[in-house]
Scaffold this motif. Structure first.
Motif, PDB file in Angstrom:
ATOM      1  N   ARG A  52      12.734   9.258  -5.714  1.00  0.00           N
ATOM      2  CA  ARG A  52      11.559   8.601  -6.295  1.00  0.00           C
ATOM      3  C   ARG A  52      11.995   7.711  -7.462  1.00  0.00           C
ATOM      4  N   PRO A  53      12.879   6.742  -7.242  1.00  0.00           N
ATOM      5  CA  PRO A  53      13.369   5.911  -8.336  1.00  0.00           C
ATOM      6  C   PRO A  53      12.242   5.098  -8.968  1.00  0.00           C
ATOM      7  N   SER A  54      12.514   4.631 -10.169  1.00  0.00           N
ATOM      8  CA  SER A  54      11.474   3.937 -10.935  1.00  0.00           C
ATOM      9  C   SER A  54      10.978   2.674 -10.238  1.00  0.00           C
ATOM     10  N   GLN A  55      11.833   2.049  -9.417  1.00  0.00           N
ATOM     11  CA  GLN A  55      11.392   0.840  -8.707  1.00  0.00           C
ATOM     12  C   GLN A  55      10.217   1.133  -7.783  1.00  0.00           C
ATOM     13  N   CYS A  56      10.180   2.358  -7.227  1.00  0.00           N
ATOM     14  CA  CYS A  56       9.057   2.724  -6.357  1.00  0.00           C
ATOM     15  C   CYS A  56       7.743   2.731  -7.129  1.00  0.00           C
ATOM     16  N   GLU A  57       7.810   3.181  -8.385  1.00  0.00           N
ATOM     17  CA  GLU A  57       6.607   3.180  -9.215  1.00  0.00           C
ATOM     18  C   GLU A  57       6.247   1.767  -9.660  1.00  0.00           C
ATOM     19  N   GLY A  58       7.248   0.991 -10.029  1.00  0.00           N
ATOM     20  CA  GLY A  58       6.974  -0.368 -10.461  1.00  0.00           C
ATOM     21  C   GLY A  58       6.334  -1.205  -9.373  1.00  0.00           C
ATOM     22  N   GLU A  59       6.872  -1.116  -8.153  1.00  0.00           N
ATOM     23  CA  GLU A  59       6.330  -1.893  -7.028  1.00  0.00           C
ATOM     24  C   GLU A  59       4.898  -1.491  -6.725  1.00  0.00           C
ATOM     25  N   ALA A  60       4.650  -0.193  -6.640  1.00  0.00           N
ATOM     26  CA  ALA A  60       3.316   0.275  -6.274  1.00  0.00           C
ATOM     27  C   ALA A  60       2.289  -0.054  -7.363  1.00  0.00           C
ATOM     28  N   THR A  61       2.713   0.011  -8.621  1.00  0.00           N
ATOM     29  CA  THR A  61       1.807  -0.351  -9.712  1.00  0.00           C
ATOM     30  C   THR A  61       1.421  -1.820  -9.613  1.00  0.00           C
ATOM     31  N   LEU A  62       2.405  -2.674  -9.385  1.00  0.00           N
ATOM     32  CA  LEU A  62       2.117  -4.097  -9.250  1.00  0.00           C
ATOM     33  C   LEU A  62       1.226  -4.369  -8.036  1.00  0.00           C
TER      34      LEU A  62
END
Length: 469
Positions: free
Chosen positions: A214-224
């Motif tokens: 669950r790397p941070s990029q997964c959160e960043g992409e989904a938030t955007l």
């Protein structure tokens, strides 16, 4: 039954200022805030000399008595709310979780029954665990008849709670029509599922696999992605438990463009990093497994900057605690470790120590982050989040000179693990008054099952005029 309470000798803190004043509680409400008040006959008196008197905490993100991953979280609505009272929290907003295909109205009725034992006031968000005409058809009754005016959509948990974008868009539009606020758990579920399969194929089974999947990029992409949906649909959005710098950056840029996006973070994300998952003690590593996970060094610092800038304006806990034995359900497979950590008892004390004592925020910003902003965002203001005359007598009295060491052995949360084990804090809530009831008296917990009240909330209107900008 409540009695009059006079809080004498403290400094009353609001989101906008402070004053030296006494405070009188009468029939569960704030009756007077001024200097040198006299105690009415029969009133009890709390000496708040040297202390800060603040609105009781509102935790807008808890999960009590929630079935999850083959077990049920350790805190029910009594133990969890009693623990909250011991830490200065006087209101929670929990999540109703319908089963796949279950009527959300039926699910709400079941959650209302569970929550009847709560010791402090409570309201509900609705998890959109499935989507279809049946769910959409019941949303007007949820909003207008039952006061459930916020709905949570998952971009994560493929094969479970995750909805495809098409259904999220439909749900967002339904929220817009009803004046309800959509919330998102923003992680890219497709990428996470792929990474979980890859790691397991490589033989990774330990808790360290959890943050790797669950790397941070997964959160960043989904938030955007969620922000983009809300922006183009011309509606606000609430992003829960922001843990990653990329997500905070997406929220900041959207706010700068005028998008009504609200960011929530957790105290743990401001202080704990991903090194905890490397601990050779399975119980410690697994005890920190939650989604999103604690992030590598650098992310907590970025989140503090976002808090200081007002990008992240609300703190919750995502309180969802399990025992060590429950976490061991995933001893041979990190994907089977129940996701969640405790925190409802510690949020106020931790944020004071990290934020105010740590020099990041003022006491006034502390009140905004722990109470006032949540009250405004979720249509509880001015009944909650303020100590104005007529508001509910929900009060936390914090002694900035009192030290406290957190330990699972002394906590009131119904678990044998704490992510804050051994941490010594300066500043501690010494009294909690909820609805005019003195529930926490410097170590004496007086919470009673059923003492809390259900809080139906009004819709926000078609243009969301009541939401914070």
């Amino acid at each position: 039954m409540t009695t009059d309470i006079l809080i004498r000798g403290g400094t009353v803190i609001s989101e906008s200022g402070r004053q030296r004043a006494d405070l009188l509680c009468h029939e569960g409400r704030i009756a007077a805030v001024e200097r040198d008040l006299e105690a009415p006959a029969g009133a009890s008196v709390i000496d708040a000399g040297g202390c800060f008197v603040m609105p009781g905490g509102i935790d807008p993100h808890t999960h009590m008595q929630l079935p999850m991953m083959g077990t049920v979280v350790a805190d029910d609505f009594f133990t969890g709310t009693a623990a909250g009272a011991a830490g200065g929290t006087t209101t929670i907003l929990d999540f109703v979780g319908p089963d796949k295909g279950q009527s959300p109205l039926d699910a709400l009725a079941a959650w209302r029954e569970k929550a009847a034992k709560a010791s402090i006031d409570y309201g509900f968000h609705m998890t959109v665990s499935w989507w279809g005409e049946g769910f959409a058809a019941e949303m007007p009754a949820l909003v207008h008849d039952h006061g459930v005016t916020s709905f949570k959509f998952f971009l994560a948990y493929k094969g479970g709670l995750m909805l495809p974008d098409e259904e999220i868009l439909a749900g967002f539009l339904r929220c817009r029509d009803l004046g309800a606020l959509p919330q998102v758990h923003a992680e890219n579920g497709e990428l996470i599922a792929h990474l979980q399969r890859k790691l397991r194929a490589e033989g990774v089974r330990a808790p360290a696999g959890h943050p790797l999947s669950r790397p941070s990029q997964c959160e960043g992409e989904a938030t955007l992605r969620a922000i983009t949906m809300a922006e183009l649909l011309k509606m606000p959005l609430y992003v829960v438990h922001v843990s990653a710098a990329e997500a905070a950056e997406a929220i900041q840029k959207a706010q700068a463009r005028g998008v009504g996006v609200i960011g929530e973070t957790l105290p743990g994300f401001l202080a704990i990093d991903a090194s905890v998952y490397e601990n050779p003690d399975f119980d410690i590593a697994a005890g920190h497994v939650m989604s999103p996970p604690y992030r590598p060094d650098g992310h907590p610092q970025a989140l503090w900057k976002a808090v200081e800038a007002g990008t992240l304006s609300i703190t919750g806990t995502d309180h969802c605690c399990f025992t060590r034995a429950q976490k061991r359900l995933g001893e041979d497979d990190f994907t089977k470790i129940p996701n969640g950590c405790g925190g409802v008892e510690d949020r106020m004390n931790i944020l004071w120590a990290l934020g105010v004592e740590g020099g990041h925020i003022s006491p006034e910003r502390f009140v905004a982050l722990t109470s006032a902003n949540a009250a405004k965002t979720f249509n509880l203001w001015p009944r909650k989040g303020t100590l104005s005359i007529g508001a509910d007598a929900d009060i936390a009295i914090l002694d900035p000179a009192k030290s406290k060491t957190i330990s699972a052995s002394t906590q009131h949360q119904n678990t044998d693990f704490s992510v804050w084990e051994g941490r010594r804090l300066k500043g501690s809530v010494v009294h909690t008054v909820a609805g005019g009831r003195h529930l926490w008296a410097d170590g004496d917990l007086r919470a009673e099952a059923g003492g809390g009240r259900y809080l139906p909330r009004a819709p926000f209107g078609s243009v969301y005029e009541n939401l914070r900008e």
